[in-house]
Design a protein around this motif. Structure first.
Motif, PDB file in Angstrom:
ATOM      1  N   GLY A   1     -11.067  -5.975   5.744  1.00  0.00           N
ATOM      2  CA  GLY A   1     -10.632  -5.874   7.133  1.00  0.00           C
ATOM      3  C   GLY A   1      -9.464  -6.793   7.438  1.00  0.00           C
ATOM      4  N   ALA A   2      -9.505  -7.450   8.595  1.00  0.00           N
ATOM      5  CA  ALA A   2      -8.351  -8.202   9.085  1.00  0.00           C
ATOM      6  C   ALA A   2      -7.935  -9.333   8.148  1.00  0.00           C
ATOM      7  CB  ALA A   2      -8.663  -8.767  10.467  1.00  0.00           C
ATOM      8  N   ARG A   3      -8.866  -9.895   7.381  1.00  0.00           N
ATOM      9  CA  ARG A   3      -8.547 -11.019   6.498  1.00  0.00           C
ATOM     10  C   ARG A   3      -7.681 -10.595   5.309  1.00  0.00           C
ATOM     11  NH1 ARG A   3     -12.296 -13.042   3.525  1.00  0.00           N
ATOM     12  NH2 ARG A   3     -13.777 -11.317   3.689  1.00  0.00           N
ATOM     13  N   ALA A   4      -7.531  -9.298   5.113  1.00  0.00           N
ATOM     14  CA  ALA A   4      -6.918  -8.802   3.884  1.00  0.00           C
ATOM     15  C   ALA A   4      -5.467  -9.248   3.714  1.00  0.00           C
ATOM     16  CB  ALA A   4      -6.997  -7.279   3.841  1.00  0.00           C
ATOM     17  N   VAL A   5      -4.718  -9.330   4.808  1.00  0.00           N
ATOM     18  CA  VAL A   5      -3.298  -9.680   4.693  1.00  0.00           C
ATOM     19  C   VAL A   5      -3.147 -11.066   4.074  1.00  0.00           C
ATOM     20  CG1 VAL A   5      -1.163 -10.096   5.963  1.00  0.00           C
ATOM     21  CG2 VAL A   5      -2.618  -8.173   6.593  1.00  0.00           C
ATOM     22  N   ALA A   6      -3.893 -12.029   4.601  1.00  0.00           N
ATOM     23  CA  ALA A   6      -3.815 -13.395   4.061  1.00  0.00           C
ATOM     24  C   ALA A   6      -4.314 -13.440   2.617  1.00  0.00           C
ATOM     25  CB  ALA A   6      -4.625 -14.342   4.937  1.00  0.00           C
ATOM     26  N   TRP A   7      -5.347 -12.671   2.334  1.00  0.00           N
ATOM     27  CA  TRP A   7      -5.902 -12.637   0.958  1.00  0.00           C
ATOM     28  C   TRP A   7      -4.865 -12.096  -0.031  1.00  0.00           C
ATOM     29  CZ3 TRP A   7      -7.720  -8.275  -2.075  1.00  0.00           C
ATOM     30  CH2 TRP A   7      -8.481  -8.636  -3.189  1.00  0.00           C
ATOM     31  N   LEU A   8      -4.226 -11.008   0.334  1.00  0.00           N
ATOM     32  CA  LEU A   8      -3.209 -10.426  -0.546  1.00  0.00           C
ATOM     33  C   LEU A   8      -1.999 -11.362  -0.680  1.00  0.00           C
ATOM     34  CD1 LEU A   8      -3.426  -6.785   0.838  1.00  0.00           C
ATOM     35  CD2 LEU A   8      -4.024  -7.457  -1.494  1.00  0.00           C
ATOM     36  N   GLU A   9      -1.604 -11.959   0.446  1.00  0.00           N
ATOM     37  CA  GLU A   9      -0.488 -12.919   0.407  1.00  0.00           C
ATOM     38  C   GLU A   9      -0.798 -14.064  -0.538  1.00  0.00           C
ATOM     39  OE1 GLU A   9       2.487 -13.151   1.510  1.00  0.00           O
ATOM     40  OE2 GLU A   9       2.740 -11.958   3.325  1.00  0.00           O
TER      41      GLU A   9
ATOM     42  N   ALA B   1      -4.040  -3.204  -9.000  1.00  0.00           N
ATOM     43  CA  ALA B   1      -3.531  -2.721  -7.714  1.00  0.00           C
ATOM     44  C   ALA B   1      -4.625  -1.977  -6.954  1.00  0.00           C
ATOM     45  CB  ALA B   1      -2.325  -1.813  -7.940  1.00  0.00           C
ATOM     46  N   ASN B   2      -5.399  -1.186  -7.699  1.00  0.00           N
ATOM     47  CA  ASN B   2      -6.467  -0.416  -7.071  1.00  0.00           C
ATOM     48  C   ASN B   2      -7.581  -1.318  -6.557  1.00  0.00           C
ATOM     49  OD1 ASN B   2      -7.720   2.198  -6.483  1.00  0.00           O
ATOM     50  ND2 ASN B   2      -9.244   1.517  -7.959  1.00  0.00           N
ATOM     51  N   ALA B   3      -7.942  -2.317  -7.347  1.00  0.00           N
ATOM     52  CA  ALA B   3      -8.984  -3.254  -6.906  1.00  0.00           C
ATOM     53  C   ALA B   3      -8.526  -4.002  -5.657  1.00  0.00           C
ATOM     54  CB  ALA B   3      -9.316  -4.228  -8.029  1.00  0.00           C
ATOM     55  N   ALA B   4      -7.254  -4.390  -5.647  1.00  0.00           N
ATOM     56  CA  ALA B   4      -6.722  -5.118  -4.487  1.00  0.00           C
ATOM     57  C   ALA B   4      -6.741  -4.261  -3.234  1.00  0.00           C
ATOM     58  CB  ALA B   4      -5.305  -5.585  -4.788  1.00  0.00           C
ATOM     59  N   SER B   5      -6.298  -3.012  -3.359  1.00  0.00           N
ATOM     60  CA  SER B   5      -6.244  -2.152  -2.170  1.00  0.00           C
ATOM     61  C   SER B   5      -7.649  -1.799  -1.676  1.00  0.00           C
ATOM     62  CB  SER B   5      -5.422  -0.895  -2.452  1.00  0.00           C
ATOM     63  OG  SER B   5      -5.980  -0.138  -3.502  1.00  0.00           O
ATOM     64  N   THR B   6      -8.579  -1.578  -2.605  1.00  0.00           N
ATOM     65  CA  THR B   6      -9.949  -1.247  -2.192  1.00  0.00           C
ATOM     66  C   THR B   6     -10.628  -2.442  -1.539  1.00  0.00           C
ATOM     67  OG1 THR B   6     -10.117   0.340  -4.019  1.00  0.00           O
ATOM     68  CG2 THR B   6     -12.175  -0.350  -2.994  1.00  0.00           C
ATOM     69  N   ALA B   7     -10.472  -3.621  -2.144  1.00  0.00           N
ATOM     70  CA  ALA B   7     -11.070  -4.825  -1.560  1.00  0.00           C
ATOM     71  C   ALA B   7     -10.493  -5.090  -0.179  1.00  0.00           C
ATOM     72  CB  ALA B   7     -10.832  -6.015  -2.482  1.00  0.00           C
TER      73      ALA B   7
END
Lengths: 322, 106
Positions: free
Chosen positions: A278-286, A267-273
Motif C-alpha cells: 500500500g502507501a508505504r511502497a514508494v519509500a520501500w522501493l526508493e 522486478a516482479n517480486a518488488a511490484s507484487t510486494a
C-alpha cells in the motif's frame, strides 16, 4: 496460434498465448526469430509441466499432494522453489509461496478462465498462510518439505523466472539480443537495440499502443495489478494478489505497480510486494533504489527515482543492434 | 660490617635483575602467543571469506531459505535465487510510445 503485431515489428516479434496469458519474444536479429520462438516454447512447456498448480500431473501438484512428508524434486522445481523462497525473504514475507490454500479458499483453484465467471461461495474468514519459513529445502539431496495442510503457489514468481530463463537461453544459444515478455513480465539479455528494448506501460498487458513507454538495456521489468485477475466471490469482488498475513486479497491502494530490477523475478517480486504494502511502497522501493511507477486506484500516479518521465507519443523507430 | 653491607646491596641488585628478566621473559611469551593467535585468526577469517558467496549462507538443509544448489536449468539466472532486490545495472530510460510489447496486469 502465434499472432503478428503491428507492421513495424512483424519481423522481430513472436507472440502467442501461454500460461493463461500472452507470451512474446523480441529479437534484435530477424533471422533468429523462429529459433527464438521455439526456445521460448520449450521454456513455457517446461515451466507449466513443473510449476502449474492447475495441472494434476505437474510436479508442483505432486509436491502439494505430499504435504507433511519430504519429497524428492527435480532440479527445475528445486530452482523455482529456491527463487520463490528467496523473493519471500527479500520482500519480508509479502510475496509468499505458501498462499496456495488461501488461493483455493478464494475459489482460484483452477484455470482463471473457469474462475472469471464467478465462484458461488462466500468470502472466507481471515487465515494467515503457513509462511515461507515453514518450507524446508535440502538442495544437496533435492528434497523439499511443506507442512501438512499447506499448499505451494508459484504464481508470483514462476512466470518471471521463466522469462529470465528464456531470455538467457535464447541469448546464449543464438547470440542475439532478446526480450521475453510473459504476461507483461519482461526479461532482456544480450546486446540491446539502440535506445534499449522499449516496453509500453499500461494497466493491462493486452493493451496495444500504450501511450507511455520506457526502455531497458538489462535486467527485467514487471507489472502487478488488480485490473485483470479479479472475479466475483459470492457477493464480493476479489482479486488474485493475496496478503499472506490474512489469506485474503490485499486491500486495494494501487491499481498497478511497474518496476525494473536486476532480474525479472526481482522486478516482479518488488511490484507484487508494493501492491500488498500500500502507501508505504514508494519509500520501500526508493530505499532499494528500484525505479517504479505506481498507479493509485483513483488513477493518480507516483514515481520513484530512476523511473523516467513519460515521452510524448511518437512512431516506433527502426531497431538496430549496438 | 662494610663488607656485609656491600654483599647485601649486590644481592638486592641481583634479585632485582632476576625479577626483571623473569618479567621480560613472561612478556615475551605472551607477545609471541598473541602474535600466533592473531595470525591463525586472520588465516581462518581469510578462508571463511574466501568461500563466501554473495547472497548465500552456510548449511545444506534450510528452512524457508535459499541455499545454493547445483542448477540443472540451462538458462537460469544466477542472481534469481539471491534473497535481495537489486536495481538494474543500467538506467531505465524513457522511450517513445507505442512499443512492441506492453507490461501491465495479466
Amino acid at each position: 496460434m502465434p499472432e503478428r503485431s503491428n507492421p513495424t515489428d512483424t519481423q522481430r516479434v513472436y507472440r502467442t498465448r501461454a500460461l493463461g496469458t500472452i507470451a512474446e519474444v523480441v529479437v534484435t536479429e530477424r533471422g533468429a526469430l523462429v529459433a527464438a520462438s521455439e526456445l521460448l516454447q520449450l521454456e513455457l512447456e517446461r515451466i507449466d509441466r513443473v510449476a502449474s498448480r492447475f495441472r494434476d500431473d505437474s510436479e508442483l501438484s505432486r509436491l502439494n499432494a505430499a504435504a507433511g512428508t519430504e519429497t524428492q524434486v527435480s532440479g527445475d522445481l528445486l530452482e523455482a522453489l529456491q527463487v520463490a523462497l528467496a523473493m519471500a525473504e527479500a520482500t519480508g514475507g509479502l510475496v509468499d509461496p505458501t498462499v496456495g490454500v488461501a488461493m483455493d479458499r478464494l475459489g482460484y483453484d483452477r484455470d482463471f478462465s473457469e474462475v472469471l465467471p464467478g465462484v458461488d461461495r462466500q468470502l472466507p474468514e481471515p487465515q494467515a498462510a503457513p509462511g515461507w519459513r515453514s518450507v524446508t529445502l535440502d538442495p544437496e539431496r533435492s528434497v523439499v518439505g511443506i507442512p501438512t495442510g499447506a499448499s505451494i503457489d508459484l504464481g508470483a514468481t514462476a512466470k518471471a523466472l521463466a522469462a529470465d530463463r528464456a531470455a538467457t537461453t535464447i541469448h546464449h544459444r543464438l547470440g542475439c539480443g532478446v526480450l521475453v515478455s510473459l504476461g507483461g513480465d519482461a526479461a532482456v539479455a544480450g546486446p540491446a537495440p539502440d535506445g534499449g528494448f522499449a516496453i509500453g506501460i499500461a494497466d493491462t498487458c493486452t493493451t496495444r499502443n500504450a501511450s507511455e513507454a520506457v526502455s531497458i538495456l538489462s535486467g527485467g521489468l514487471a507489472s502487478s495489478g488488480i485490473g485483470v485477475r479479479q472475479w466475483r466471490l459470492g457477493t464480493h469482488q476479489v482479486h488474485h494478489i493475496v496478503d499472506p498475513a490474512t489469506g485474503l486479497p490485499s486491500t486495494p491502494y494501487w491499481r498497478t505497480v511497474s518496476a525494473t530490477a536486476a532480474t525479472c523475478v526481482q522486478a516482479n517480486a518488488a511490484s507484487t510486494a508494493a501492491m500488498i504494502m500500500g502507501a508505504r511502497a514508494v519509500a520501500w522501493l526508493e530505499g532499494m533504489g528500484l525505479p517504479a511507477r505506481l498507479v493509485r486506484v483513483d488513477g493518480s500516479v507516483a514515481y520513484t527515482s530512476g523511473w523516467p518521465a513519460p515521452e510524448s507519443t511518437q512512431p516506433v523507430p527502426e531497431m538496430s543492434t549496438r | 660490617m662494610g663488607r656485609v653491607r656491600q654483599s647485601s646491596a649486590a644481592q638486592r641488585r641481583h634479585a632485582a635483575a632476576m625479577r626483571r628478566d623473569g618479567a621480560l621473559s613472561r612478556l615475551s611469551s605472551i607477545t609471541a602467543a598473541v602474535g600466533v593467535a592473531t595470525i591463525v585468526a586472520v588465516g581462518a577469517l581469510g578462508v571463511y571469506v574466501g568461500k563466501a558467496l554473495p547472497g548465500h549462507h552456510a548449511g545444506s538443509t534450510t528452512s524457508g531459505t535459499t541455499a545454493a544448489s547445483g542448477n540443472s536449468g540451462q538458462g537460469a539466472s544466477a542472481s534469481s535465487s539471491q534473497s535481495a532486490l537489486n536495481p538494474p545495472s543500467t538506467a531505465t530510460q524513457s522511450a517513445p510510445a507505442p512499443a512492441p510489447v506492453t507490461s501491465g496486469s495479466s
